[in-house]
Structures are given as structure tokens and as C-alpha cells.
Design a protein around this motif. Structure first.
Motif, mmCIF file in Angstrom:
data_model
loop_
_atom_site.group_PDB
_atom_site.id
_atom_site.type_symbol
_atom_site.label_atom_id
_atom_site.label_comp_id
_atom_site.label_asym_id
_atom_site.label_seq_id
_atom_site.Cartn_x
_atom_site.Cartn_y
_atom_site.Cartn_z
ATOM 1 N N PRO A 34 0.801 -1.237 0.000
ATOM 2 C CA PRO A 34 0.000 0.000 0.000
ATOM 3 C C PRO A 34 0.828 1.278 0.000
ATOM 4 O O PRO A 34 0.314 2.326 -0.376
ATOM 5 C CB PRO A 34 -0.813 -0.116 1.292
ATOM 6 N N SER A 35 2.081 1.212 0.376
ATOM 7 C CA SER A 35 2.906 2.419 0.443
ATOM 8 C C SER A 35 3.795 2.588 -0.789
ATOM 9 O O SER A 35 4.805 3.295 -0.720
ATOM 10 C CB SER A 35 3.763 2.384 1.711
ATOM 11 N N ALA A 37 4.708 4.445 -3.515
ATOM 12 C CA ALA A 37 4.376 5.813 -3.919
ATOM 13 C C ALA A 37 4.200 5.951 -5.422
ATOM 14 O O ALA A 37 3.285 6.636 -5.902
ATOM 15 C CB ALA A 37 5.454 6.779 -3.423
ATOM 16 N N LEU A 40 0.850 4.518 -6.488
ATOM 17 C CA LEU A 40 -0.233 5.436 -6.114
ATOM 18 C C LEU A 40 -0.302 6.618 -7.082
ATOM 19 O O LEU A 40 -1.387 7.015 -7.528
ATOM 20 C CB LEU A 40 -0.002 5.948 -4.687
ATOM 21 N N HIS A 41 0.868 7.197 -7.391
ATOM 22 C CA HIS A 41 0.924 8.344 -8.300
ATOM 23 C C HIS A 41 0.386 8.004 -9.677
ATOM 24 O O HIS A 41 -0.478 8.705 -10.234
ATOM 25 C CB HIS A 41 2.376 8.848 -8.385
ATOM 26 N N SER A 58 -7.120 11.742 -4.714
ATOM 27 C CA SER A 58 -6.943 10.922 -3.509
ATOM 28 C C SER A 58 -5.680 10.072 -3.599
ATOM 29 O O SER A 58 -4.880 10.015 -2.660
ATOM 30 C CB SER A 58 -8.171 10.040 -3.316
ATOM 31 N N PHE A 59 -5.458 9.428 -4.756
ATOM 32 C CA PHE A 59 -4.275 8.575 -4.916
ATOM 33 C C PHE A 59 -2.985 9.403 -4.912
ATOM 34 O O PHE A 59 -1.995 9.038 -4.269
ATOM 35 C CB PHE A 59 -4.373 7.768 -6.212
ATOM 36 N N GLU A 61 -2.450 12.401 -3.652
ATOM 37 C CA GLU A 61 -2.191 12.968 -2.325
ATOM 38 C C GLU A 61 -1.532 11.931 -1.413
ATOM 39 O O GLU A 61 -0.638 12.265 -0.615
ATOM 40 C CB GLU A 61 -3.501 13.472 -1.709
ATOM 41 N N ARG A 62 -1.938 10.654 -1.519
ATOM 42 C CA ARG A 62 -1.308 9.590 -0.729
ATOM 43 C C ARG A 62 0.142 9.407 -1.143
ATOM 44 O O ARG A 62 1.023 9.210 -0.290
ATOM 45 C CB ARG A 62 -2.086 8.285 -0.891
ATOM 46 N N ALA A 65 2.163 12.232 0.309
ATOM 47 C CA ALA A 65 2.386 12.077 1.740
ATOM 48 C C ALA A 65 3.608 11.210 2.003
ATOM 49 O O ALA A 65 4.300 11.380 3.012
ATOM 50 C CB ALA A 65 1.144 11.472 2.390
ATOM 51 N N LEU A 66 3.879 10.290 1.063
ATOM 52 C CA LEU A 66 5.045 9.416 1.191
ATOM 53 C C LEU A 66 6.317 10.086 0.695
ATOM 54 O O LEU A 66 7.388 9.926 1.285
ATOM 55 C CB LEU A 66 4.789 8.111 0.420
#
Length: 698
Positions: A34-35, A37, A40-41, A58-59, A61-62, A65-66
Motif C-alpha cells: 500500500p505504500s 508511492a 499510487l501516483h 486521492s491517490f 495525495e497519498r 504524503a510518502l
């Protein structure tokens, strides 16, 4: 499949356009890690590409955050936020990305685009310039910068910041010289600044690039008219109408210029059509000033025309919150000066100066503090310099936008703002639409109602605007005790020339009319020709306004059985010489329905009797007002037959003419030209207006 293999496969599918497969693989990877990055990007980027912008934010921004310092993450989050309509947040992320990677032209381009969409045009332009500094061949920036500049120019022009708009358009033109719209808009800004020759060159270039644009032909006609090129101007209006028969304002311009040229072919039909537009098509732009001069128009029609024009031009400004808000008018006690602001495009060598300058000088500084707000071009004449010295505060608002000018007037705590321009050339009526003063007044510049709810009063007198006519004015009537027109008694007068010098026969009776040619209408000219027919030893001395008018009037005279040689045209000369030559005339024949105004004062000041024919409109009653105060009531007529009979009888009775001259001379220094007395009455009227119940500001 391990996470690295999943990521590689997902990216490969993504790059090759297999988006559903790529999304499945990204989600599988994120279920395992899940982390991750980058996953997610890129999943956020894929959601953005498939128009799921909120999910994309949403994705990404996560991912951020990493890894907070990733410029690409900020860039793509900015794009997703912009797509969601969250422009401020988008701009913030583009700027954060640039703080990490300041030479990233993709980030700069996206930032510029967001600024542009948000209407922050100076910031958008600065961003495009940075791109071109980094890469002078960036084609996207090369194409985008002129469009941003044009949008900024339009924004500046709408605010009345014409000098800034000119500068902006000029830069855009250097970048995109083949864009006709840029040249057209540059011409519009230059015209507003009084740069008619430069505006003409811009319109010519626009027409070269886009020859079928009717608006460019129309606006070229406007500046050619201002440059005195009347024939060429009319050709431009005709071309504009050929390209767009529904360009109504081009038709109005054409008819008005035909009046200047005394070209009366089909004039009655043309005016009838324009009157019909006023009555039935409120969206049609019809200049209220041009409409005033059209024979047959009534006071009610003139009011309707002005109201239509006000709604078209100033509706948005009127909807803005009043600068004053709910603030009441300033309380003025005994010993407190009223602050009077005069607003004008004509603080220069202009007929207005020959009316108001001495009055400005004579204002009682114990009672009033005088501000002049000028948006005239400084012509560096003695007339301009004298006005500057005649007031307490001379403020040049020409470089200011409409809003900036209104804010300046409001900041000066003006009690009564007096508009001396109205709907005439160069008008910036939008300043008054913003309500910078608690009491706003129309005076002298525009001889009629402005049809504007933001004008509280029109200064007039009981002859020009009798009580029975009050319903035809949206303003309240504020009446002066004598005539509404002041005069400057300090104007220099040259030595009187000889008749021979001016091309006048020594033994003729000289009728004259020094009004502008647009005021000469067929009905008035027909009266003049009948007067000449009845007085064979007379000539008619007219001001030579333009070659077309001279030719057309001579032809009209011949058609009506009068030798064209009996029409003699006076060239334009400096004002002191013009005043001096009045002594050579015997009788001034006024025009109708648009009278002599300043011209009538000139004649009466020089001892020249004048006959007028008064009607029902403001413009048709000014000369009658002056004659009444001069004690020459008998020279006011109300129908053409009486007008003609009176002119003939005076021409045939030298003793009668002498009596009128003597009476005029006897009253010359009394009411009509007693500027000190006039100024005192004006100040008393201002005080009454200021003490009247507060107006409901709109």
C-alpha cells in the motif's frame, strides 16, 4: 508475480494504452504494498486520464504524503485538482513543484494555464515568459502568450485602463503579427486614448489580415471621422454595412456623418428607420448624441435612446456595489466648503473652456473647494493651462482605469460631482455609474437627458426645460435663475478684419451661421434659401466644416434657385480671430432642432443679433434661453414661417436691426454675461442640492 514485476507490467500496459489492464495491475500491487508511492501516483494519473478526477487527487495525495518533494507528483495533483475546479489548490501544487524543479517547463505551462483559467492573467503571462526565457522555441508558449495578453488587454479595456491595454496589445502584436483581432483591439485602445492616427494604422492592418470583418471597417470609419477624413469614413461605414447589414451602429454613424457632409439623400428614410429601432429594438446601439441632431426626434424618443444606451453600456457597472455603500452625504455646516468635482474630457482648447473657465476662477473659495478631474489629452494650450490654474485641485485621471478614477473621486470626499461631457466624444460615463459621489449632476456637455439612474440632476433653466417637459428627463431638473450657460468674458478678441479680407461683399446684407454642418438640416436650409430669395442683396456666411458639406450645400442652393456664389464659407481660424469677424455679419440665423449653443453665446457676446426657432427638446431651446436673458424675446420664434418672416423683415429694415444691436449692447454686460452673478447663483444651487434629502444610491 512480485511487486517489482507487477509495477513493470502495469507501467508497460499504461504506456501502451491498455488502461483497464494497467489499473488492475496497479491495484494488485497496492494490495500487496500500500505504500508504493509510484504506483499510487500513476494510478492517480490513470484515474485523471479516465476523467475520475476526484479519485485521482486521492491517490496522488497519498503518494505525496510518502514523498513530499516530488515535482511530478505536485504537477499531476495540480492537474487533477484543476479538473475538479479547485484552481487555488492546483496553483499551490504547481508552485510547490516549481520550488523543487524551477526549470520544469511542463510545470510552468500548467501553472500558466491554471492562472489563465482563474483569470489571473498577469501571473499567467509571467509564467509564459519564464518558459520562453528557458526555451525560446517552446511552440506552446509562443502560441499561448499572445492569447493571454489579448485576454488581459480586453480585461484592462473593460476596466477603462486604456493605456495599460494599449501596452498589452502592442506586446501581443509583436509576438503574433498576423492576428487580425490583436490589431483591432490595439486600435480600440489607441482610439480611447485619443491616438486617432495610430488607431487608424492598427485598423488598416486588421483589415489587411481579415478584410471581411465589418467591425474593423466600422471602427476605422470612426477614427477617420475624428481625423477629418469624412468621405473616407463614410466609405468605411458603407463597407461595414455591406459586410453586415445588421451592424446597426454603423448605420447610425453613417447617417450622422451624412449630416456632417450635408448629404441628405434618403436622409428622412434613414432617420425613420433609426427612430423605429429606438422604439422597438432596445439592444441596438444608437449614439444618443447622434440621435439628438436627427430632425423629427422627440424628447420622449431621445429619453428612450439614452435609456437604451445606458442599459447596454453600464448595466454591469451599475450592478457593482456602490463605492459609497450606505454612507450618507457629508454634512456641510456654515463655514464648511462644499467639495465640487468637475469631470470632463474637454479641459483643453475646446468650446467648453470658453464657457466655464472664468466661472471656475470666480468660485468663492470660502464656499466651495474646486476639483477638476480631467481625462483630456493635454494639448499644452493657454486654455488648458488657465483651467489648471483656475481650480484648487487639477487631477489628470487619463492614465487611470474607470474604477481607479472612481476610487480617486470617492477618496477626495467630493460632495457634488458634475459631469461636463455626457454622451459626447471621449465620454467615460462609467466612472459615474460606479457612484463615486453622493450627488451626481449632468451639465453643459450633453444637451439632453442621459437616461441614467446614477445621474441625480441635470442643470438647466426654466426656458430650456419647462415644467411640462420634466417627465422626459430621468434626472431631476435643477434650474438656474437665468440661463444654464455661463460665459468667459476674458477671452481675447483680435482686431476686426475687413469684409474684403473675409471674402464678403461690402454692400451685401450678411446673414451668417457658424454652427457645425451637422446641425444644418434640409428644412432649415430650405428656410434659408427662401430668405435669400426674398432679400436679393443678401449673402449667407457659413463656417467651412468640410469640403463635402461645402459642395453639397452649394449644389442644394442651386437646385433651389439660389446662386451658389451667395454662399460664402469662412475657414477655421484661431478663436480670437473668429470672434472678431462676427462684427462683419448683420444677423445670425440659428439652426433647428439642434441650436447654436456656445456659438450663440459667441454671437451675442460680439453684439450680433440672432434669430432662433425653438422646439420641444433641450438642444432646440438653448439659443432661446440666451435670447430671453439678453432681453431679445422677439427674436425667439417657434415655427419656420415666423422664423423666415422675421429674418426677412430685419434684413429689409436697417433701423430695426440697429435697435436690436443697441438693445443687445445695453444688456451685454448685465444678466447674460455677468459671470460673477452666475457663479453665485450656481453655488447657491449646489448648496440647495447638497441639503436636499439624500438620494437612494443604486
Amino acid at each position: 508475480m512480485n511487486p517489482d514485476q507487477l509495477f513493470h507490467s502495469a507501467v508497460n500496459a499504461h504506456r501502451n494504452g491498455r488502461l483497464p489492464e494497467a489499473e488492475t495491475l496497479y491495484r494488485q500491487l497496492l494490495s500487496l504494498k500500500p505504500s508504493h508511492a509510484d504506483a499510487l501516483h500513476l494510478l492517480g494519473v490513470l484515474c485523471h486520464q479516465t476523467r475520475r478526477h476526484q479519485e485521482a487527487t486521492s491517490f496522488i495525495e497519498r503518494a505525496l504524503a510518502l514523498i513530499p518533494n516530488n515535482a511530478d507528483f505536485h504537477n499531476n495533483l495540480g492537474l487533477a485538482l484543476q479538473a475538479c475546479g479547485q484552481l487555488d489548490q492546483a496553483v499551490s501544487h504547481f508552485n510547490q513543484g516549481l520550488a523543487i524543479s524551477p526549470r520544469d517547463t511542463d510545470l510552468l505551462a500548467n501553472l500558466a494555464s491554471a492562472y489563465h483559467v482563474a483569470g489571473q492573467l498577469p501571473e499567467a503571462i509571467a509564467s509564459y515568459r519564464k518558459i520562453l526565457h528557458l526555451n525560446p522555441r517552446d511552440q506552446d508558449a509562443i502560441a499561448a502568450l499572445p492569447h493571454a495578453l489579448q485576454a488581459l488587454g480586453i480585461q484592462q479595456q473593460q476596466r477603462g485602463a486604456y493605456a495599460a491595454a494599449e501596452k498589452t496589445y502592442a506586446e501581443a502584436v509583436t509576438l503574433q503579427p498576423q492576428d487580425a483581432a490583436l490589431h483591432y483591439n490595439l486600435g480600440n485602445a489607441q482610439r480611447e486614448l485619443g491616438k486617432a492616427a495610430e488607431a487608424a494604422a492598427s485598423y488598416h492592418r486588421s483589415i489587411e489580415l481579415s478584410p471581411h470583418d465589418a467591425d474593423s471597417h466600422n471602427n476605422l470609419g470612426n477614427v477617420l471621422r475624428e481625423l477629418g477624413q469624412l468621405e473616407q469614413a463614410m466609405v468605411c461605414y458603407q463597407r461595414a454595412l455591406a459586410l453586415d447589414p445588421l451592424l446597426y451602429h454603423a448605420k447610425v454613424h453613417l447617417v450622422h456623418q451624412k449630416q456632417h457632409a450635408c448629404d441628405w439623400q434618403n436622409i428622412e428614410e434613414d432617420i425613420a428607420q433609426i427612430r423605429e429601432w429606438v422604439a422597438t429594438a432596445p439592444q441596438v446601439q444608437i449614439s444618443p448624441f447622434a440621435f439628438l441632431a436627427m430632425p423629427g426626434t422627440t424628447a420622449a424618443e431621445q429619453q428612450q435612446c439614452a435609456e437604451n444606451w445606458t442599459r447596454q453600456r453600464y448595466a454591469k457597472l451599475m450592478q457593482e456595489p456602490a463605492l459609497l455603500g450606505p454612507t450618507a452625504a457629508r454634512k456641510v455646516d456654515t463655514g464648511t466648503q462644499l467639495r465640487i468635482g468637475y469631470l470632463s474630457a474637454d479641459f483643453r482648447l475646446h468650446p467648453l473652456a470658453s464657457l466655464i473657465t472664468e466661472m471656475l476662477e470666480l468660485h468663492d473659495r470660502d464656499k466651495v473647494e474646486v476639483y477638476a478631474y480631467s481625462y483630456a489629452v493635454d494639448d499644452h494650450t493657454p486654455a488648458r493651462q488657465r483651467i489648471e490654474q483656475a481650480v484648487d485641485h487639477f487631477i489628470d485621471i487619463r492614465p487611470l482605469s474607470i474604477h481607479e478614477a472612481a476610487q480617486q473621486i470617492h477618496a477626495d470626499h467630493i460632495d457634488i460631482l458634475v459631469d461636463l461631457t455626457g454622451y459626447t466624444q471621449g465620454s467615460r460615463t462609467g466612472i459615474l455609474a460606479l457612484r463615486p459621489a453622493p450627488i451626481q449632476v449632468s451639465w453643459l456637455g450633453f444637451p439632453g437627458t442621459m437616461g441614467a439612474p446614477f445621474i441625480d440632476y441635470i442643470l438647466s433653466d426654466a426656458f430650456i426645460t419647462p415644467a411640462a417637459q420634466a417627465s422626459y428627463y430621468t434626472e431631476q431638473l435643477a434650474l438656474l435663475p437665468t440661463t444654464y450657460q455661463p460665459n468667459d468674458r476674458q477671452r481675447p478678441i483680435a482686431n476686426t478684419p475687413s469684409r474684403n479680407t473675409c471674402g464678403l461683399p461690402e454692400d451685401a446684407f450678411v446673414f451668417c451661421c457658424f454652427n457645425q454642418s451637422f446641425k444644418i438640416v434640409p428644412q432649415v436650409f430650405a428656410s434659408w434659401m427662401r430668405i435669400l430669395q426674398a432679400t436679393p442683396q443678401s449673402i449667407l456666411w457659413l463656417l467651412e466644416c468640410n469640403a463635402s458639406a461645402r459642395k453639397n450645400l452649394q449644389q442644394a442652393a442651386q437646385e433651389q434657385g439660389i446662386d451658389p456664389a451667395r454662399l460664402i464659407f469662412a475657414p477655421r481660424v484661431p478663436m480670437d480671430q473668429h470672434l472678431a469677424r462676427h462684427a462683419l455679419a448683420d444677423l445670425f440665423l440659428d439652426t433647428a432642432p439642434y441650436n447654436a449653443h456656445t456659438t450663440a453665446s459667441d454671437a451675442l457676446w460680439m453684439g450680433l443679433p440672432l434669430i432662433t426657432c425653438s422646439g420641444d427638446t433641450f438642444a432646440s431651446r438653448v439659443a432661446g434661453s440666451l435670447l430671453q436673458v439678453a432681453g431679445l424675446h422677439e427674436l425667439i420664434t417657434f415655427d419656420p414661417a415666423h422664423y423666415e418672416t422675421l429674418a426677412i423683415s430685419i434684413a429689409q429694415d436697417q433701423a430695426l436691426l440697429n435697435r436690436y444691436r443697441e438693445r443687445l449692447q445695453a444688456t451685454r454686460d448685465s444678466k447674460l454675461f455677468d459671470t460673477a452673478r452666475f457663479t453665485q447663483a450656481l453655488e447657491a444651487l449646489y448648496l440647495r442640492l447638497q441639503k436636499a434629502p439624500a438620494h437612494q444610491l443604486t
